[in-house]
Design a protein around this motif. Structure first.
Motif, PDB file in Angstrom:
ATOM      1  N   SER A   1       0.835  -1.191   0.000  1.00  0.00           N
ATOM      2  CA  SER A   1       0.000   0.000   0.000  1.00  0.00           C
ATOM      3  C   SER A   1       0.873   1.245   0.000  1.00  0.00           C
ATOM      4  O   SER A   1       2.076   1.197   0.280  1.00  0.00           O
ATOM      5  N   ILE A   2       0.255   2.400  -0.278  1.00  0.00           N
ATOM      6  CA  ILE A   2       1.013   3.655  -0.243  1.00  0.00           C
ATOM      7  C   ILE A   2       1.533   3.913   1.170  1.00  0.00           C
ATOM      8  O   ILE A   2       2.640   4.425   1.353  1.00  0.00           O
ATOM      9  N   LYS A   3       0.773   3.541   2.179  1.00  0.00           N
ATOM     10  CA  LYS A   3       1.238   3.701   3.564  1.00  0.00           C
ATOM     11  C   LYS A   3       2.498   2.877   3.799  1.00  0.00           C
ATOM     12  O   LYS A   3       3.476   3.369   4.385  1.00  0.00           O
ATOM     13  N   GLN A   4       2.498   1.623   3.338  1.00  0.00           N
ATOM     14  CA  GLN A   4       3.660   0.765   3.536  1.00  0.00           C
ATOM     15  C   GLN A   4       4.874   1.313   2.797  1.00  0.00           C
ATOM     16  O   GLN A   4       5.998   1.289   3.322  1.00  0.00           O
ATOM     17  N   CYS A   5       4.686   1.822   1.588  1.00  0.00           N
ATOM     18  CA  CYS A   5       5.813   2.357   0.806  1.00  0.00           C
ATOM     19  C   CYS A   5       6.421   3.576   1.479  1.00  0.00           C
ATOM     20  O   CYS A   5       7.655   3.719   1.541  1.00  0.00           O
ATOM     21  N   LEU A   6       5.576   4.475   1.967  1.00  0.00           N
ATOM     22  CA  LEU A   6       6.089   5.659   2.666  1.00  0.00           C
ATOM     23  C   LEU A   6       6.764   5.263   3.973  1.00  0.00           C
ATOM     24  O   LEU A   6       7.787   5.841   4.367  1.00  0.00           O
ATOM     25  N   TYR A   7       6.192   4.293   4.647  1.00  0.00           N
ATOM     26  CA  TYR A   7       6.758   3.807   5.912  1.00  0.00           C
ATOM     27  C   TYR A   7       8.133   3.183   5.681  1.00  0.00           C
ATOM     28  O   TYR A   7       9.098   3.476   6.398  1.00  0.00           O
ATOM     29  N   ASP A   8       8.245   2.321   4.671  1.00  0.00           N
ATOM     30  CA  ASP A   8       9.490   1.585   4.428  1.00  0.00           C
ATOM     31  C   ASP A   8      10.656   2.501   4.103  1.00  0.00           C
ATOM     32  O   ASP A   8      11.796   2.238   4.517  1.00  0.00           O
ATOM     33  N   GLN A   9      10.412   3.582   3.352  1.00  0.00           N
ATOM     34  CA  GLN A   9      11.542   4.439   2.963  1.00  0.00           C
ATOM     35  C   GLN A   9      12.091   5.244   4.132  1.00  0.00           C
ATOM     36  O   GLN A   9      13.175   5.817   4.045  1.00  0.00           O
ATOM     37  N   MET A  10      11.351   5.281   5.258  1.00  0.00           N
ATOM     38  CA  MET A  10      11.816   6.009   6.439  1.00  0.00           C
ATOM     39  C   MET A  10      12.380   5.084   7.505  1.00  0.00           C
ATOM     40  O   MET A  10      12.614   5.500   8.641  1.00  0.00           O
ATOM     41  N   LEU A  11      12.626   3.817   7.144  1.00  0.00           N
ATOM     42  CA  LEU A  11      13.243   2.880   8.078  1.00  0.00           C
ATOM     43  C   LEU A  11      14.761   2.935   7.955  1.00  0.00           C
ATOM     44  O   LEU A  11      15.311   3.235   6.886  1.00  0.00           O
ATOM     45  N   GLN A  12      15.458   2.626   9.046  1.00  0.00           N
ATOM     46  CA  GLN A  12      16.907   2.452   8.984  1.00  0.00           C
ATOM     47  C   GLN A  12      17.219   1.297   8.030  1.00  0.00           C
ATOM     48  O   GLN A  12      16.454   0.326   7.967  1.00  0.00           O
ATOM     49  N   PRO A  13      18.305   1.354   7.248  1.00  0.00           N
ATOM     50  CA  PRO A  13      19.316   2.406   7.241  1.00  0.00           C
ATOM     51  C   PRO A  13      19.037   3.520   6.245  1.00  0.00           C
ATOM     52  O   PRO A  13      19.897   4.365   5.997  1.00  0.00           O
ATOM     53  N   HIS A  14      17.850   3.571   5.643  1.00  0.00           N
ATOM     54  CA  HIS A  14      17.559   4.534   4.593  1.00  0.00           C
ATOM     55  C   HIS A  14      17.322   5.936   5.147  1.00  0.00           C
ATOM     56  O   HIS A  14      17.615   6.934   4.480  1.00  0.00           O
ATOM     57  N   PHE A  15      16.772   6.025   6.358  1.00  0.00           N
ATOM     58  CA  PHE A  15      16.400   7.325   6.920  1.00  0.00           C
ATOM     59  C   PHE A  15      16.520   7.231   8.439  1.00  0.00           C
ATOM     60  O   PHE A  15      16.230   6.179   9.021  1.00  0.00           O
ATOM     61  N   PRO A  16      16.951   8.304   9.105  1.00  0.00           N
ATOM     62  CA  PRO A  16      17.226   8.195  10.545  1.00  0.00           C
ATOM     63  C   PRO A  16      15.999   8.151  11.434  1.00  0.00           C
ATOM     64  O   PRO A  16      16.101   7.737  12.591  1.00  0.00           O
ATOM     65  N   TYR A  17      14.828   8.590  10.939  1.00  0.00           N
ATOM     66  CA  TYR A  17      13.645   8.669  11.786  1.00  0.00           C
ATOM     67  C   TYR A  17      12.473   7.947  11.120  1.00  0.00           C
ATOM     68  O   TYR A  17      12.235   8.110   9.924  1.00  0.00           O
ATOM     69  N   PRO A  18      11.701   7.178  11.875  1.00  0.00           N
ATOM     70  CA  PRO A  18      10.558   6.469  11.301  1.00  0.00           C
ATOM     71  C   PRO A  18       9.378   7.404  11.071  1.00  0.00           C
ATOM     72  O   PRO A  18       9.311   8.511  11.620  1.00  0.00           O
ATOM     73  N   LEU A  19       8.444   6.940  10.276  1.00  0.00           N
ATOM     74  CA  LEU A  19       7.265   7.742   9.957  1.00  0.00           C
ATOM     75  C   LEU A  19       6.502   8.153  11.219  1.00  0.00           C
ATOM     76  O   LEU A  19       5.874   9.211  11.244  1.00  0.00           O
ATOM     77  N   GLN A  20       6.597   7.342  12.266  1.00  0.00           N
ATOM     78  CA  GLN A  20       5.837   7.638  13.477  1.00  0.00           C
ATOM     79  C   GLN A  20       6.239   8.937  14.162  1.00  0.00           C
ATOM     80  O   GLN A  20       5.494   9.446  15.009  1.00  0.00           O
ATOM     81  N   VAL A  21       7.410   9.508  13.823  1.00  0.00           N
ATOM     82  CA  VAL A  21       7.802  10.767  14.465  1.00  0.00           C
ATOM     83  C   VAL A  21       7.028  11.951  13.895  1.00  0.00           C
ATOM     84  O   VAL A  21       7.069  13.045  14.462  1.00  0.00           O
ATOM     85  N   MET A  22       6.344  11.752  12.791  1.00  0.00           N
ATOM     86  CA  MET A  22       5.504  12.822  12.251  1.00  0.00           C
ATOM     87  C   MET A  22       4.321  13.044  13.188  1.00  0.00           C
ATOM     88  O   MET A  22       3.543  12.128  13.466  1.00  0.00           O
TER      89      MET A  22
END
Length: 300
Positions: free
Chosen positions: A129-150
């Motif tokens: 889903s679009i939610k999963q795709c946005l979530y995955d790109q913000m996981l380590q090691p790709h990004f330092p902070y997860p989507l939940q910090v929004m």
């Protein structure tokens, strides 16, 4: 909103584009924040048209609609910092490839509590889903902070082609325009005005795809389309006409009033695009190439 599953006067601005100040509940305004495909293209040869990946904002009847979240979304977010009131906006993704979503982790308004964003997209080719795709790109090691910090309220909606999203008297219709890439286009209708956003056209569309595209763009005031191109390993300026001819042919067949070409190849430099614009306008006089900061009123 129907059939949607809720999931867990033309002007150019060359520097620091800002949200149009004359937008209101009785206007329809389109603004371009990113115009590249594939990857961002910084450099002196991309100053006039811009190097951010695709992001288009529409102010329709007082509502904020955003189409795709490339790196242009970061610039859009910065322009909203001057606004004091809580924000509510609707983000529509044409697909979940990196160049369409890579600006989302840097969209500052999404980190601010009291803001609310409705996010729409179809399932990717792997079923995510679009939610999963946005979530995955913000996981380590790709990004330092997860989507939940929004801290803003994020509401996700799973679209399927043919869905209509109704926001009071504004209707957004999704249509599959590229089966291979799992890409949708959108038709935005308000009163007697309409805009089509179709930035994943390809020259080898089959008959069924062409029919869906023509139905979606039929008679629109403004069509925003991509310049089709060959893969990056074989990009060839000698076949430049092929880049815009698909969009022109479709615009003619559908009785489109105005055509805007965007989503350029990373190798398309400013001088090359200047030449393309001359050729494009000779084939379709009411056509232009988009640049970052371009603002277009629709209808009135």
């Amino acid at each position: 909103m129907a059939n949607i599953e809720l999931s867990g006067s033309q002007s150019y601005v060359t520097e620091k584009p800002t949200t149009p100040q004359n937008s209101s509940a009785d206007s329809f305004i389109v603004q371009f924040w990113g115009v590249r495909g594939l990857i961002p293209t910084p450099g002196s040869n991309a100053n006039r048209y811009g190097g951010n990946t695709t992001c288009v904002e529409m102010h329709v009847a007082g509502k904020h609609l955003i189409f795709d979240g490339g790196t242009g979304l970061r610039i859009l977010g910065k322009s909203w910092q001057q606004l004091q009131q809580p924000l509510e906006a609707h983000l529509f993704f044409s697909n979940s490839q990196l160049n369409r979503i890579q600006g989302f982790p840097f969209f500052a308004p999404a980190f601010i509590a009291k803001n609310c964003f409705h996010i729409y997209g179809i399932a990717a080719s792997n079923g995510a889903s679009i939610k999963q795709c946005l979530y995955d790109q913000m996981l380590q090691p790709h990004f330092p902070y997860p989507l939940q910090v929004m801290q803003s309220e994020l509401q996700f909606y799973n679209l399927i082609p043919g869905n209509e999203v109704k926001l009071d008297d504004v209707t957004i219709t999704a249509a599959l325009i590229n089966q291979t890439q799992r890409s949708v286009g959108y038709r935005i209708t308000w009163q007697e005005y309409s805009v089509a956003y179709a930035t994943d056209l390809h020259s080898s569309a089959d008959e069924a795809e062409q029919e869906r595209i023509l139905q979606m763009i039929q008679g629109v005031d403004l069509l925003i389309a991509n310049a089709t191109y060959t893969p990056p390993t074989s990009h060839n300026h000698d076949s430049a006409e092929l880049q815009w001819q698909t969009a022109v042919n479709l615009a003619r067949s559908a009785g489109v009033q105005q055509l805007v070409i965007s989503h350029y190849h990373p190798d398309d430099e400013d001088d090359f695009l200047d030449n393309i614009q001359v050729d494009l306008q000779s084939a379709f006089p009411n056509a232009i190439l988009a640049c970052e900061g371009l603002v277009l009123p629709v209808g009135k």
